[in-house]
Design a protein around this motif. Structure first.
Motif, PDB file in Angstrom:
ATOM      1  N   LEU A   1       3.025   0.206  -7.209  1.00  0.00           N
ATOM      2  CA  LEU A   1       1.993   0.149  -6.173  1.00  0.00           C
ATOM      3  C   LEU A   1       2.270   1.202  -5.115  1.00  0.00           C
ATOM      4  O   LEU A   1       3.429   1.464  -4.776  1.00  0.00           O
ATOM      5  CB  LEU A   1       1.992  -1.218  -5.494  1.00  0.00           C
ATOM      6  N   SER A   2       1.202   1.773  -4.575  1.00  0.00           N
ATOM      7  CA  SER A   2       1.308   2.606  -3.390  1.00  0.00           C
ATOM      8  C   SER A   2       1.451   1.667  -2.188  1.00  0.00           C
ATOM      9  O   SER A   2       0.588   0.804  -1.969  1.00  0.00           O
ATOM     10  CB  SER A   2       0.037   3.457  -3.243  1.00  0.00           C
ATOM     11  N   LEU A   3       2.536   1.808  -1.443  1.00  0.00           N
ATOM     12  CA  LEU A   3       2.763   0.900  -0.310  1.00  0.00           C
ATOM     13  C   LEU A   3       1.629   0.958   0.722  1.00  0.00           C
ATOM     14  O   LEU A   3       1.147  -0.099   1.150  1.00  0.00           O
ATOM     15  CB  LEU A   3       4.122   1.195   0.335  1.00  0.00           C
ATOM     16  N   PRO A   4       1.150   2.165   1.121  1.00  0.00           N
ATOM     17  CA  PRO A   4       0.028   2.179   2.077  1.00  0.00           C
ATOM     18  C   PRO A   4      -1.216   1.472   1.521  1.00  0.00           C
ATOM     19  O   PRO A   4      -1.913   0.771   2.255  1.00  0.00           O
ATOM     20  CB  PRO A   4      -0.237   3.677   2.294  1.00  0.00           C
ATOM     21  N   ALA A   5      -1.473   1.635   0.222  1.00  0.00           N
ATOM     22  CA  ALA A   5      -2.655   0.986  -0.372  1.00  0.00           C
ATOM     23  C   ALA A   5      -2.471  -0.523  -0.418  1.00  0.00           C
ATOM     24  O   ALA A   5      -3.418  -1.284  -0.185  1.00  0.00           O
ATOM     25  CB  ALA A   5      -2.914   1.542  -1.774  1.00  0.00           C
ATOM     26  N   LEU A   6      -1.258  -0.975  -0.714  1.00  0.00           N
ATOM     27  CA  LEU A   6      -0.978  -2.418  -0.730  1.00  0.00           C
ATOM     28  C   LEU A   6      -1.231  -3.014   0.660  1.00  0.00           C
ATOM     29  O   LEU A   6      -1.907  -4.035   0.804  1.00  0.00           O
ATOM     30  CB  LEU A   6       0.466  -2.661  -1.148  1.00  0.00           C
ATOM     31  N   ARG A   7      -0.701  -2.349   1.682  1.00  0.00           N
ATOM     32  CA  ARG A   7      -0.899  -2.844   3.052  1.00  0.00           C
ATOM     33  C   ARG A   7      -2.373  -2.842   3.427  1.00  0.00           C
ATOM     34  O   ARG A   7      -2.864  -3.796   4.037  1.00  0.00           O
ATOM     35  CB  ARG A   7      -0.108  -1.971   4.029  1.00  0.00           C
ATOM     36  N   ALA A   8      -3.078  -1.786   3.065  1.00  0.00           N
ATOM     37  CA  ALA A   8      -4.503  -1.684   3.413  1.00  0.00           C
ATOM     38  C   ALA A   8      -5.292  -2.836   2.797  1.00  0.00           C
ATOM     39  O   ALA A   8      -6.202  -3.378   3.417  1.00  0.00           O
ATOM     40  CB  ALA A   8      -5.066  -0.341   2.955  1.00  0.00           C
ATOM     41  N   GLY A   9      -4.919  -3.226   1.583  1.00  0.00           N
ATOM     42  CA  GLY A   9      -5.629  -4.301   0.905  1.00  0.00           C
ATOM     43  C   GLY A   9      -5.565  -5.614   1.655  1.00  0.00           C
ATOM     44  O   GLY A   9      -6.503  -6.401   1.631  1.00  0.00           O
ATOM     45  N   PHE A  10      -4.465  -5.863   2.338  1.00  0.00           N
ATOM     46  CA  PHE A  10      -4.331  -7.108   3.104  1.00  0.00           C
ATOM     47  C   PHE A  10      -4.766  -6.955   4.553  1.00  0.00           C
ATOM     48  O   PHE A  10      -5.030  -7.939   5.230  1.00  0.00           O
ATOM     49  CB  PHE A  10      -2.885  -7.619   3.033  1.00  0.00           C
ATOM     50  N   ALA A  11      -4.843  -5.708   5.060  1.00  0.00           N
ATOM     51  CA  ALA A  11      -5.206  -5.471   6.465  1.00  0.00           C
ATOM     52  C   ALA A  11      -6.704  -5.563   6.694  1.00  0.00           C
ATOM     53  O   ALA A  11      -7.153  -6.006   7.746  1.00  0.00           O
ATOM     54  CB  ALA A  11      -4.693  -4.106   6.908  1.00  0.00           C
ATOM     55  N   LEU A  12      -7.484  -5.162   5.696  1.00  0.00           N
ATOM     56  CA  LEU A  12      -8.937  -5.124   5.866  1.00  0.00           C
ATOM     57  C   LEU A  12      -9.517  -6.480   5.496  1.00  0.00           C
ATOM     58  O   LEU A  12      -9.666  -6.798   4.322  1.00  0.00           O
ATOM     59  CB  LEU A  12      -9.547  -4.019   5.002  1.00  0.00           C
ATOM     60  N   LYS A  13      -9.830  -7.276   6.514  1.00  0.00           N
ATOM     61  CA  LYS A  13     -10.233  -8.667   6.281  1.00  0.00           C
ATOM     62  C   LYS A  13     -11.573  -8.800   5.559  1.00  0.00           C
ATOM     63  O   LYS A  13     -11.800  -9.771   4.862  1.00  0.00           O
ATOM     64  CB  LYS A  13     -10.302  -9.416   7.621  1.00  0.00           C
ATOM     65  N   ASP A  14     -12.485  -7.856   5.766  1.00  0.00           N
ATOM     66  CA  ASP A  14     -13.815  -8.018   5.163  1.00  0.00           C
ATOM     67  C   ASP A  14     -13.961  -7.202   3.878  1.00  0.00           C
ATOM     68  O   ASP A  14     -15.049  -6.943   3.419  1.00  0.00           O
ATOM     69  CB  ASP A  14     -14.919  -7.675   6.167  1.00  0.00           C
ATOM     70  N   SER A  15     -12.831  -6.821   3.287  1.00  0.00           N
ATOM     71  CA  SER A  15     -12.889  -6.022   2.068  1.00  0.00           C
ATOM     72  C   SER A  15     -12.791  -6.916   0.840  1.00  0.00           C
ATOM     73  O   SER A  15     -12.137  -7.952   0.854  1.00  0.00           O
ATOM     74  CB  SER A  15     -11.743  -5.025   2.068  1.00  0.00           C
ATOM     75  N   LYS A  16     -13.449  -6.490  -0.235  1.00  0.00           N
ATOM     76  CA  LYS A  16     -13.312  -7.192  -1.505  1.00  0.00           C
ATOM     77  C   LYS A  16     -12.232  -6.546  -2.352  1.00  0.00           C
ATOM     78  O   LYS A  16     -12.001  -6.954  -3.476  1.00  0.00           O
ATOM     79  CB  LYS A  16     -14.625  -7.108  -2.291  1.00  0.00           C
ATOM     80  N   ASN A  17     -11.615  -5.471  -1.828  1.00  0.00           N
ATOM     81  CA  ASN A  17     -10.653  -4.703  -2.624  1.00  0.00           C
ATOM     82  C   ASN A  17      -9.219  -4.970  -2.181  1.00  0.00           C
ATOM     83  O   ASN A  17      -8.928  -5.007  -0.991  1.00  0.00           O
ATOM     84  CB  ASN A  17     -10.946  -3.209  -2.503  1.00  0.00           C
ATOM     85  N   ASN A  18      -8.341  -5.157  -3.160  1.00  0.00           N
ATOM     86  CA  ASN A  18      -6.932  -5.401  -2.866  1.00  0.00           C
ATOM     87  C   ASN A  18      -6.118  -5.007  -4.099  1.00  0.00           C
ATOM     88  O   ASN A  18      -6.086  -5.735  -5.090  1.00  0.00           O
ATOM     89  CB  ASN A  18      -6.730  -6.876  -2.518  1.00  0.00           C
ATOM     90  N   VAL A  19      -5.498  -3.837  -4.022  1.00  0.00           N
ATOM     91  CA  VAL A  19      -4.801  -3.305  -5.207  1.00  0.00           C
ATOM     92  C   VAL A  19      -3.634  -4.193  -5.615  1.00  0.00           C
ATOM     93  O   VAL A  19      -3.334  -4.301  -6.814  1.00  0.00           O
ATOM     94  CB  VAL A  19      -4.366  -1.830  -4.980  1.00  0.00           C
ATOM     95  N   GLY A  20      -2.983  -4.855  -4.646  1.00  0.00           N
ATOM     96  CA  GLY A  20      -1.866  -5.737  -4.984  1.00  0.00           C
ATOM     97  C   GLY A  20      -2.331  -6.897  -5.847  1.00  0.00           C
ATOM     98  O   GLY A  20      -1.733  -7.200  -6.883  1.00  0.00           O
ATOM     99  N   ILE A  21      -3.406  -7.555  -5.430  1.00  0.00           N
ATOM    100  CA  ILE A  21      -3.960  -8.658  -6.219  1.00  0.00           C
ATOM    101  C   ILE A  21      -4.439  -8.133  -7.578  1.00  0.00           C
ATOM    102  O   ILE A  21      -4.159  -8.718  -8.625  1.00  0.00           O
ATOM    103  CB  ILE A  21      -5.114  -9.354  -5.455  1.00  0.00           C
ATOM    104  N   HIS A  22      -5.147  -7.008  -7.551  1.00  0.00           N
ATOM    105  CA  HIS A  22      -5.698  -6.432  -8.778  1.00  0.00           C
ATOM    106  C   HIS A  22      -4.613  -6.239  -9.848  1.00  0.00           C
ATOM    107  O   HIS A  22      -4.744  -6.717 -10.981  1.00  0.00           O
ATOM    108  CB  HIS A  22      -6.369  -5.090  -8.455  1.00  0.00           C
TER     109      HIS A  22
END
Ligand SMILES: [Zn+2]
Length: 148
Positions: free
Chosen positions: A34-55
Protein backbone atom coordinates in the motif's frame (compact mmCIF):
# COMPACT_ATOMS: atom_id res chain seq x y z
CA UNK A 1 3.99 0.01 3.17
CA UNK A 2 5.47 2.27 0.51
CA UNK A 3 6.19 5.98 0.92
CA UNK A 4 4.22 6.89 -2.22
CA UNK A 5 2.32 5.55 -5.22
CA UNK A 6 4.32 3.07 -7.29
CA UNK A 7 4.70 1.56 -10.74
CA UNK A 8 4.51 -2.01 -12.07
CA UNK A 9 8.12 -2.55 -10.95
CA UNK A 10 7.28 -1.36 -7.41
CA UNK A 11 9.34 1.80 -7.79
CA UNK A 12 8.19 4.84 -5.86
CA UNK A 13 10.15 7.29 -7.96
CA UNK A 14 10.10 8.09 -11.65
CA UNK A 15 7.23 7.85 -14.12
CA UNK A 16 3.98 5.89 -14.42
CA UNK A 17 3.54 5.59 -10.68
CA UNK A 18 -0.24 5.22 -10.75
CA UNK A 19 -0.68 2.24 -8.38
CA UNK A 20 -1.89 2.98 -4.82
CA UNK A 21 -2.11 -0.58 -3.61
CA UNK A 22 -2.01 -4.17 -4.76
CA UNK A 23 -2.23 -7.74 -3.59
CA UNK A 24 0.65 -9.88 -4.69
CA UNK A 25 0.85 -13.14 -6.59
CA UNK A 26 3.75 -15.49 -7.21
CA UNK A 27 6.63 -14.56 -4.89
CA UNK A 28 4.40 -11.88 -3.41
CA UNK A 29 1.56 -14.31 -2.66
CA UNK A 30 -0.46 -13.36 0.45
CA UNK A 31 1.28 -9.97 0.61
CA UNK A 32 -0.24 -6.56 0.17
CA UNK A 33 1.54 -3.35 -0.81
CA UNK A 34 0.00 0.00 0.00
CA UNK A 35 1.01 3.59 -0.57
CA UNK A 36 1.01 5.09 2.93
CA UNK A 37 -0.30 8.53 1.80
CA UNK A 38 -3.11 6.80 -0.14
CA UNK A 39 -3.98 4.60 2.84
CA UNK A 40 -4.23 7.65 5.10
CA UNK A 41 -6.27 9.57 2.54
CA UNK A 42 -8.78 6.73 2.36
CA UNK A 43 -9.59 7.08 6.05
CA UNK A 44 -9.25 10.90 6.21
CA UNK A 45 -11.90 11.72 3.62
CA UNK A 46 -15.16 11.07 5.45
CA UNK A 47 -17.50 11.52 2.48
CA UNK A 48 -15.48 9.36 0.09
CA UNK A 49 -16.52 5.96 -1.20
CA UNK A 50 -12.88 5.15 -1.95
CA UNK A 51 -10.45 3.47 0.44
CA UNK A 52 -7.45 1.62 -0.97
CA UNK A 53 -6.73 -0.10 2.36
CA UNK A 54 -10.20 -1.66 2.50
CA UNK A 55 -10.09 -2.41 -1.23
CA UNK A 56 -6.86 -4.41 -1.12
CA UNK A 57 -7.62 -6.06 2.21
CA UNK A 58 -10.91 -7.37 0.78
CA UNK A 59 -8.95 -8.90 -2.12
CA UNK A 60 -6.95 -10.81 0.51
CA UNK A 61 -10.15 -11.95 2.25
CA UNK A 62 -11.50 -13.03 -1.15
CA UNK A 63 -8.27 -14.95 -1.77
CA UNK A 64 -8.31 -16.72 1.61
CA UNK A 65 -10.45 -19.60 0.27
CA UNK A 66 -7.94 -20.23 -2.52
CA UNK A 67 -9.88 -18.56 -5.34
CA UNK A 68 -9.99 -14.86 -6.17
CA UNK A 69 -13.49 -14.70 -7.60
CA UNK A 70 -15.54 -12.09 -5.74
CA UNK A 71 -16.96 -14.79 -3.43
CA UNK A 72 -15.30 -14.52 -0.01
CA UNK A 73 -16.21 -18.08 0.94
CA UNK A 74 -13.82 -18.15 3.91
CA UNK A 75 -16.17 -15.74 5.73
CA UNK A 76 -19.43 -16.27 3.82
CA UNK A 77 -22.10 -18.88 4.57
CA UNK A 78 -22.90 -21.07 1.59
CA UNK A 79 -26.53 -19.93 1.71
CA UNK A 80 -25.48 -16.41 0.67
CA UNK A 81 -23.49 -17.42 -2.41
CA UNK A 82 -26.36 -17.52 -4.90
CA UNK A 83 -28.10 -14.37 -3.62
CA UNK A 84 -24.73 -12.60 -3.73
CA UNK A 85 -24.04 -13.73 -7.31
CA UNK A 86 -27.51 -12.57 -8.41
CA UNK A 87 -27.30 -9.17 -6.73
CA UNK A 88 -23.75 -8.65 -7.93
CA UNK A 89 -24.64 -9.33 -11.57
CA UNK A 90 -27.73 -7.11 -11.39
CA UNK A 91 -25.72 -4.23 -10.00
CA UNK A 92 -22.85 -4.71 -12.47
CA UNK A 93 -25.44 -4.33 -15.26
CA UNK A 94 -26.73 -1.12 -13.65
CA UNK A 95 -23.21 0.26 -13.44
CA UNK A 96 -22.67 -0.54 -17.12
CA UNK A 97 -25.95 1.23 -17.96
CA UNK A 98 -24.76 4.26 -15.99
CA UNK A 99 -27.61 3.73 -13.52
CA UNK A 100 -25.62 3.30 -10.29
CA UNK A 101 -23.56 5.50 -7.98
CA UNK A 102 -21.09 2.66 -7.39
CA UNK A 103 -17.57 3.29 -8.72
CA UNK A 104 -17.58 2.02 -12.37
CA UNK A 105 -14.36 0.14 -11.65
CA UNK A 106 -16.60 -2.32 -9.79
CA UNK A 107 -18.14 -3.38 -13.11
CA UNK A 108 -14.82 -4.64 -14.49
CA UNK A 109 -15.15 -8.03 -12.75
CA UNK A 110 -16.76 -9.87 -9.80
CA UNK A 111 -13.41 -9.54 -8.02
CA UNK A 112 -13.33 -5.76 -8.30
CA UNK A 113 -17.05 -5.50 -7.56
CA UNK A 114 -16.58 -7.12 -4.15
CA UNK A 115 -13.71 -4.79 -3.23
CA UNK A 116 -15.38 -1.63 -4.59
CA UNK A 117 -18.75 -2.19 -2.85
CA UNK A 118 -16.91 -3.11 0.36
CA UNK A 119 -15.16 0.27 0.29
CA UNK A 120 -18.57 1.94 -0.02
CA UNK A 121 -20.10 -0.36 2.65
CA UNK A 122 -17.43 0.44 5.25
CA UNK A 123 -16.76 4.10 4.35
CA UNK A 124 -20.35 5.31 3.96
CA UNK A 125 -22.60 2.68 5.52
CA UNK A 126 -25.67 4.90 5.96
CA UNK A 127 -25.64 6.16 2.39
CA UNK A 128 -24.90 2.68 1.05
CA UNK A 129 -27.81 1.22 3.05
CA UNK A 130 -30.18 3.90 1.76
CA UNK A 131 -29.17 3.56 -1.90
CA UNK A 132 -28.54 -0.20 -1.99
CA UNK A 133 -30.64 -1.85 0.75
CA UNK A 134 -30.34 -5.39 -0.62
CA UNK A 135 -26.59 -5.19 -1.17
CA UNK A 136 -26.20 -3.60 2.25
CA UNK A 137 -28.23 -6.31 3.95
CA UNK A 138 -26.24 -9.11 2.32
CA UNK A 139 -22.84 -7.51 3.00
CA UNK A 140 -23.88 -6.92 6.63
CA UNK A 141 -24.48 -10.69 6.89
CA UNK A 142 -21.25 -11.60 5.06
CA UNK A 143 -19.12 -9.27 7.21
CA UNK A 144 -21.23 -9.92 10.33
CA UNK A 145 -21.59 -6.23 11.08
CA UNK A 146 -24.29 -3.64 10.65
CA UNK A 147 -22.22 -0.45 10.47
CA UNK A 148 -25.14 1.82 9.56
ZN1 LIG B 1 -8.84 -4.28 -6.96
Amino acid sequence: MYKDSFNEDHQTEGEKRNILGKVGSGDMNRLMILSLPALRAGFALKDSKNNVGIHEFVHLIDKADGAVDGLPESIMSQQFVLPWLNLMHQEIEKIKENDSDINPYGATSQIEFLSVVSEYFFNQPEKFKEKHPQLYSLLAKIYAQDSA
